[in-house]
Motif scaffolding. Structure first.
Motif, PDB file in Angstrom:
ATOM      1  N   ARG A  47      67.649  29.986  23.398  1.00 54.12           N
ATOM      2  CA  ARG A  47      66.797  29.335  23.383  1.00 54.12           C
ATOM      3  C   ARG A  47      65.515  29.740  24.159  1.00 54.12           C
ATOM      4  NH1 ARG A  47      71.189  26.934  25.513  1.00 54.12           N
ATOM      5  NH2 ARG A  47      71.646  26.045  23.472  1.00 54.12           N
ATOM      6  N   ASP A  48      64.532  29.089  24.345  1.00 49.69           N
ATOM      7  CA  ASP A  48      63.512  29.411  25.207  1.00 49.69           C
ATOM      8  C   ASP A  48      64.151  29.776  26.844  1.00 49.69           C
ATOM      9  OD1 ASP A  48      61.842  29.109  23.483  1.00 49.69           O
ATOM     10  OD2 ASP A  48      61.042  27.058  24.170  1.00 49.69           O
ATOM     11  N   VAL A  49      63.696  30.902  27.303  1.00 49.01           N
ATOM     12  CA  VAL A  49      64.070  31.298  28.534  1.00 49.01           C
ATOM     13  C   VAL A  49      63.279  30.741  29.807  1.00 49.01           C
ATOM     14  CG1 VAL A  49      64.418  33.399  29.793  1.00 49.01           C
ATOM     15  CG2 VAL A  49      64.620  33.495  27.360  1.00 49.01           C
ATOM     16  N   THR A  50      63.984  30.185  30.608  1.00 51.90           N
ATOM     17  CA  THR A  50      63.628  29.741  32.081  1.00 51.90           C
ATOM     18  C   THR A  50      63.648  30.872  32.868  1.00 51.90           C
ATOM     19  OG1 THR A  50      64.317  27.540  31.377  1.00 51.90           O
ATOM     20  CG2 THR A  50      63.870  27.934  33.919  1.00 51.90           C
ATOM     21  N   LEU A  51      62.432  31.494  33.505  1.00 51.16           N
ATOM     22  CA  LEU A  51      62.341  32.509  34.336  1.00 51.16           C
ATOM     23  C   LEU A  51      62.938  32.126  35.651  1.00 51.16           C
ATOM     24  CD1 LEU A  51      58.873  33.992  33.363  1.00 51.16           C
ATOM     25  CD2 LEU A  51      61.275  34.599  32.422  1.00 51.16           C
ATOM     26  N   LEU A  52      63.036  33.123  36.722  1.00 51.08           N
ATOM     27  CA  LEU A  52      63.514  32.930  38.062  1.00 51.08           C
ATOM     28  C   LEU A  52      62.523  31.982  38.861  1.00 51.08           C
ATOM     29  CD1 LEU A  52      64.862  36.460  38.970  1.00 51.08           C
ATOM     30  CD2 LEU A  52      66.008  34.492  38.256  1.00 51.08           C
ATOM     31  N   SER A  53      61.428  31.943  38.322  1.00 49.95           N
ATOM     32  CA  SER A  53      60.397  31.111  38.964  1.00 49.95           C
ATOM     33  C   SER A  53      60.343  29.580  38.357  1.00 49.95           C
ATOM     34  CB  SER A  53      58.858  31.601  38.641  1.00 49.95           C
ATOM     35  OG  SER A  53      58.818  31.662  37.406  1.00 49.95           O
TER      36      SER A  53
END
Length: 289
Positions: free
Chosen positions: A162-168
């Motif tokens: 699914r959509d990617v949640t970045l480290l930020s």
């Protein structure tokens, strides 16, 4: 002189380019088709599968969320299984695999007594070394790809993508996130080129393949150990393994391209230095006996 001998003398000899590409194709078939190398690739490919299954069956237990940050993100998005698997293989498994392939490139031929026959092919020692280098680089690419492909398939099957949640903490669309993960894979592949050059150099020094393999792995491990000693911080940026984990820049909202290009520049320097050393040794020493 017989008619057959006359015909043999009159027959056109293959060009240098044709001889090179024939030898290169043969080398790629040998490297990618050798049973030992296939076993190594299967072993690397098993890492994301095993890791994915472990995380799948422990996601509802007290163990969920423990370990490195990349691991905790896998159950929420299967794309991170690619990153987590590469992260786990970087310290030892990938260097071991690359060390075996590159350390065997020249030393294996010398040990088997086939190097003297390869040197009769009309391509010259420089081009023969290039053939071996391309073969080792192709295997390095195959090793990283095996982890990435199996990680992607296993991650999608076990956790979905699914959509990617970045480290930020920011979220990017799936397409953009997939390109970021692909960039991670490419960066790691390029980051292993320095180790390939080191292995190729050691391979020209000996007729004992195991020695060249071990020396290559030791260089990677020693680099990692030195990188953990604060007193040696001045040399850290130039160490072979120091920039390997800089792939995390691709998982930030705004990657620091200075960090990324700096890491690739260090690898280019290692390739240039040890590639030159390998060339100097291979083209001047008697390695065919």
């Amino acid at each position: 002189m017989s008619l057959a001998e006359t015909a043999a003398l009159d027959a056109p000899r293959p060009s240098m380019a044709a001889a090179y590409w024939r030898l290169q194709r043969s080398e790629l078939r040998l490297v990618l088709g050798r049973k030992r190398n296939l076993v190594l690739l299967l072993g690397l490919a098993a890492v994301p599968l095993i890791l994915g299954l472990v995380l799948f069956f422990t996601q509802d237990t007290a163990m969920n969320g423990q370990g490195p940050a990349f691991l905790s993100r896998v159950t929420g998005n299967g794309l991170f299984l690619v990153v987590a698997s590469i992260f786990l293989c970087l310290p030892f498994l990938l260097p071991l695999t690359i060390g075996i392939a590159s350390g065997d490139a020249i030393a294996g031929e010398a040990s088997a007594g086939t190097l003297r026959y390869l040197l009769t092919v009309p391509v010259g020692r420089t081009r023969l070394l290039l053939v071996k280098a391309v073969g080792a680089l192709a295997f390095a690419a195959a090793a990283v790809s095996a982890i990435a492909v199996v990680g992607l398939v296993a991650g999608a099957a076990l956790f979905g993508i699914r959509d990617v949640t970045l480290l930020s903490g920011d979220t990017v669309p799936l397409g953009t996130g997939a390109l970021r993960v692909l960039a991670v894979v490419v960066y790691i592949g390029l980051s292993l080129t320095g180790l390939v050059a080191v292995g190729l150099f050691f391979s020209t020094l000996t007729e004992v393949p195991v020695g060249a393999m071990a020396a290559t792995v030791v260089v990677a491990i020693a680099s990692g150990v030195l990188d953990t000693i604060p007193a040696l911080h001045a040399i850290h940026p130039g160490l072979l393994t120091h920039h390997w984990l800089d792939f995390a820049e691709f998982l930030r909202l705004q990657p620091d391209w200075g960090v990324i290009m700096g890491g690739l520049a260090i690898q280019a320097a290692w390739v240039a230095i040890f590639g030159a050393l390998a060339w100097s040794r291979f083209t001047t020493a008697d390695v065919s006996s």
